[in-house]
Enzyme design. Structure first.
Site, PDB file in Angstrom:
ATOM      1  N   LEU A 115       1.026  -1.336  -0.318  1.00  0.00           N
ATOM      2  CA  LEU A 115       0.022  -0.060  -0.018  1.00  0.00           C
ATOM      3  C   LEU A 115       0.241   1.436   0.061  1.00  0.00           C
ATOM      4  O   LEU A 115       0.526   1.912  -0.668  1.00  0.00           O
ATOM      5  CB  LEU A 115      -0.910   0.173   1.577  1.00  0.00           C
ATOM      6  CG  LEU A 115      -1.380   0.926   1.439  1.00  0.00           C
ATOM      7  CD1 LEU A 115      -3.109   1.448  -0.062  1.00  0.00           C
ATOM      8  CD2 LEU A 115      -2.484   1.220   2.689  1.00  0.00           C
ATOM      9  N   CYS A 123       5.124   4.206   7.792  1.00  0.00           N
ATOM     10  CA  CYS A 123       5.014   2.704   8.187  1.00  0.00           C
ATOM     11  C   CYS A 123       6.113   2.820   9.352  1.00  0.00           C
ATOM     12  O   CYS A 123       7.550   3.005   9.231  1.00  0.00           O
ATOM     13  CB  CYS A 123       4.842   1.446   6.786  1.00  0.00           C
ATOM     14  SG  CYS A 123       4.013   0.988   6.095  1.00  0.00           S
ATOM     15  N   GLU A 171       0.836   9.603  24.398  1.00  0.00           N
ATOM     16  CA  GLU A 171      -0.019   8.178  23.757  1.00  0.00           C
ATOM     17  C   GLU A 171      -0.628   7.415  24.949  1.00  0.00           C
ATOM     18  O   GLU A 171      -1.354   6.917  24.816  1.00  0.00           O
ATOM     19  CB  GLU A 171       0.837   8.108  22.511  1.00  0.00           C
ATOM     20  CG  GLU A 171       1.135   6.834  22.071  1.00  0.00           C
ATOM     21  CD  GLU A 171       1.557   6.313  21.168  1.00  0.00           C
ATOM     22  OE1 GLU A 171       1.938   5.063  21.208  1.00  0.00           O
ATOM     23  OE2 GLU A 171       1.920   6.953  19.702  1.00  0.00           O
ATOM     24  N   HIS A 227       3.739  17.443   7.827  1.00  0.00           N
ATOM     25  CA  HIS A 227       3.486  15.856   7.055  1.00  0.00           C
ATOM     26  C   HIS A 227       2.368  16.416   6.216  1.00  0.00           C
ATOM     27  O   HIS A 227       1.565  14.940   5.684  1.00  0.00           O
ATOM     28  CB  HIS A 227       1.887  15.855   8.318  1.00  0.00           C
ATOM     29  CG  HIS A 227       2.964  14.552  10.255  1.00  0.00           C
ATOM     30  ND1 HIS A 227       3.223  16.078  10.987  1.00  0.00           N
ATOM     31  CD2 HIS A 227       3.262  13.588  10.639  1.00  0.00           C
ATOM     32  CE1 HIS A 227       3.981  15.383  12.003  1.00  0.00           C
ATOM     33  NE2 HIS A 227       4.100  14.084  11.426  1.00  0.00           N
TER      34      HIS A 227
END
Length: 776
Positions: A18, A532, A621, A710
């Site tokens: 992907l 990733c 997080e 980003h």
């Protein structure tokens, strides 16, 4: 018969197919048809693999080209103006990627009606994972309707291939709670307008032949805001009436329902999924309150970590459910979607054999689910070999002396409270640092990394293949570092960075130099879009055998008279972005890492590096989803940061960096970290994230990001200047720094050079106006 089911599967492909397809499409090398064909092949492979592994309830609709929350918003027409959608029909790929990445001002975008200044949507962490989702923007003008039924399309795709799947939909209440209201809108108030669109999907699925639909409502494991409980009741009454013959599975994960259990139990759904990995204690109260006509889905296999399942312990939980009357209405599943683990352990040929035996990735977890379902139905004898192997693996781990290092334990025992405090308060340190650094007002810096170009990646690959020597590799890294320092000097960056060309990843680079870590070659998981990461595995006690960054930091400092930042990854982020051992508390592991980073800080300081940045993007997080559990975590997380940083003297400036987080609920603890300078992501939020710092009267210096790295979009000097002016409305200008949102490794030099030059020009323009007097 117990149903072996799955909640979701990794999207990226075994070999990151992907990622390749997306980046080829973005580069203009392939067209939309090629991208969609690649996606269809990945979905087909996932269905076939799950079917072959013995999974009966195979998910569909869990796949997304970029992000499932974004695609949910697109499906229901929640698309802001300026992104090329005319209000009718499905959104185009151009609209989707402009929302995800920001507009680039290309001819194709202009032809599609996309504003050249359209920014990317805000991006933030998906609960307490390292996956990022795009935050839907909902306002008074939002008009929900079903414009693209991606779930029925995916269901029909599977049906055509011979598989009746279980569609997965982000539930309406969680969708609204995860969204952002603009122009005074409160997302939860929009529920009545949203429900007809959801109802239309369910009717379409029922008509297409779906038997079950999985409604993901992860917000049920959080402290619900006022009005949310009634929103759940209203939503599921409406959805149950929309398609009466359709079985709805209410999926909760990432924690326990706790006080929301009675609410979940009363909702008119056919089944309820419980995460029994994160919260096994919730099974007993659930068995007491759930009606026996309800299906119960047990999340027994960890969807968040890579360790094998203790099959006996998992079977014991399942048998509690069967004994309580759920034997005929039971599902066995992972705790959550398998999105968060790598694809296949079988691809890993270089792992330590004893360690590899303890691991399970997505494919192996599917096999565990099928085994557990069989064991529930047929008894231990039916899976005797698997139980024996599971027992043997657990015992071997308990007996492995390599897991524990007495020297590490001794160091931890010797930590004192004084080691977790800087020598002097911030005002004293700030004066000492300014006397040493002599920085101008609004000092300009970047977050650390520069583009990891094809040249850099090829260099690293050639070294790994043995095609070049370490010396040849290092000579090229030295040249790239020198080029980066010279360029920063030429354009006027006040605090340059060396660019991190020698680093493969901000966690893996350090982990490879620490004891206690192991690494995969193909253990990729999705962070966002095509990004990733391959998290390392913490399997034993962590220690630092030798300095890790001193060589390249001192080389960079030798090339300039300006102060260079040494760049480290903090202990909490090293923990959060790894797959962590489960035999000792996470706090203990984090403190081990903190001592290793502390040693590196001491060595950098001794080598004359005047500024040291300890990145902690993951500290938010790791925050537990329930408020009651948060103080304990924040105490040890901030203590670990201070343990790493507090060896620095007054004149050594400690920076930290955080990105894509909400800070309001942890601002006091961020202040307690006591970094001299914190840089944060604020560009996508138009500086709104600074409000928490302003309301708290944050005492130290802060660098609000004014360039969203980003996104490929390059903001101009005027835009950056405007953002800095807005920042100064909340934070005194004398304590502001000028920097991007994050490191630049994923961008190209064609974007980085003009953007950083604009940073410098914006700072100089404001200095010339007398905007600030001093950075301290």
């Amino acid at each position: 018969m117990t149903i072996a089911s799955n909640l979701g599967y990794p999207r990226i492909g075994r070999r990151r197919e992907l990622k390749a397809a997306l980046e080829s499409f973005w580069a203009g090398q392939t067209d939309a048809a090629a991208l969609q064909d690649a996606a269809a092949r990945l979905r087909a492979a996932a269905r076939a693999l799950q079917r072959g592994s013995g999974i009966s309830h195979i998910p569909s609709g869990d796949f997304a080209l970029y992000d499932h929350v974004l695609e949910t918003a697109l499906a229901f027409g929640a698309i802001p103006d300026g992104y090329g959608w005319n209000g009718e029909g499905p959104a185009t790929l151009a609209t989707m990627f402009a929302l995800a990445r920001g507009a680039r001002g290309t001819e194709a975008e202009r032809a599609a009606g996309i504003s050249p200044d359209a920014p990317a949507l805000e991006m933030t962490k998906w609960f307490d994972t390292n996956y990022h989702y795009l935050v839907p923007r909902l306002g008074p003008a939002t008009r929900f309707r079903l414009v693209q039924d991606r779930w029925t399309d995916a269901f029909q795709e599977g049906l055509a291939a011979g598989t009746r799947t279980r569609p997965v939909i982000l539930g309406p209440v969680s969708f609204l709670l995860l969204a952002k209201g603009v122009e005074g809108a409160v997302p939860l108030d929009l529920l009545p307008a949203l429900l007809p669109a959801y109802a239309a999907v369910l009717r379409n699925l029922a008509e297409a032949g779906a038997a079950w639909v999985q409604m993901d409502e992860p917000c049920l494991v959080t402290d619900l805001p006022p009005g949310a409980a009634e929103a759940y009741r209203r939503a599921y009454r409406s959805l149950a009436e929309a398609a009466p013959g359709l079985n709805l599975l209410l999926a909760t994960y990432f924690g326990g329902l706790e006080d929301n259990l009675p609410l979940a139990a009363e909702l008119p759904v056919a089944g309820l999924h419980l995460d029994l990995v994160r919260a096994p204690e919730q099974l007993a109260p659930a068995l007491e309150v759930l009606p026996r006509e309800r299906w119960l889905s047990l999340g027994l296999v960890d969807g968040r970590n890579v360790w094998r399942t203790d099959l006996r312990a998992a079977l014991s939980l399942a048998r509690q459910a069967t004994a309580a009357g759920f034997a005929r209405r039971l599902m066995v599943a992972p705790s959550c979607s398998l999105l968060h683990v790598p694809h296949a352990l079988s691809q890993e040929t270089a792992l330590d054999p004893a360690l590899k035996r303890r691991l399970a990735f997505a494919e192996e977890k599917l096999a565990e689910i099928a085994l557990l379902a069989k064991g529930v139905d047929e008894g231990d004898a039916a899976i005797a070999a698997a139980l024996k192997e599971s027992d043997a693996v657990l015992e071997a781990a308990r007996q492995d002396a390599r897991l524990h290092d007495p020297a590490v334990a001794a160091r931890l025992a010797a930590v004192t409270p004084e080691m977790e405090r800087r020598a002097s308060p911030y005002p004293v340190r700030a004066q000492a640092q300014q006397a040493r650094l002599k920085l101008p007002p609004l000092p300009v810096t970047t977050i650390g990394s520069f583009p990891q170009t094809a040249e850099v990646r090829t260099l690293r690959a050639r070294l790994a293949r043995g095609e070049i020597t370490q010396d040849a590799h290092d000579a090229e890294i030295a040249r790239l570092t020198e080029d980066a320092i010279r360029w920063q000097d030429e354009i006027g960056v006040d605090v340059p960075v060396h660019g991190e060309f020698e680093r493969n990843d901000m966690v893996k680079y350090f982990a490879e130099q620490l004891a206690g870590y192991a690494f995969t070659k193909h253990g990729w998981v999705q962070s966002y879009g095509s990004r990733c990461v391959a998290p390392p595995i913490i399997w034993a006690d962590v220690a630092r055998p030798a300095p890790m960054t001193v060589r390249w930091a001192t080389h960079a400092q030798s090339l300039t008279s300006r102060p260079v930042k040494g760049m480290l990854t903090g202990p909490v982020t090293m923990l959060q972005w790894s797959f962590v051992r489960s035999d000792i508390p996470r706090e203990t592991v984090c403190r081990q890492i903190a001592l290793a980073i502390r040693d590196e800080v001491a060595d950098l300081q001794e080598a004359g590096i005047p500024i040291i940045q300890i990145d902690e993007p993951a500290i938010r997080e790791g925050l537990p989803l329930r408020r009651a559990a948060q103080p304990a975590y924040l105490r040890w997380a901030t203590a670990c940061f201070r343990l790493a940083a507090s060896v620095a003297g007054n004149a050594t400036q400690i920076h930290t960096h955080m990105c894509y987080s909400e800070f309001n609920d942890i601002i006091a603890h961020i202040a307690a970290m006591d970094a001299d300078v914190i840089s944060i992501e604020t560009a996508r939020s138009d500086m709104e994230l600074l409000e928490a710092f302003a309301a708290f009267d944050y005492p130290n210096a802060i660098g609000p990001g004014v360039w969203d790295i980003h996104s490929p979009r390059v903001p101009g000097e005027a835009e950056m200047t405007g953002l800095l002016r807005r920042a100064a409305q909340r934070i005194p200008a004398r304590r502001l720094w000028v920097n991007p949102d994050c490191g630049c490794k994923t961008r190209g030099w064609g974007e980085v050079r003009p953007a950083v030059e604009n940073l410098v020009r914006a700072a100089r323009r404001l200095r010339a106006e007398g905007f600030a007097e001093s950075p301290a």
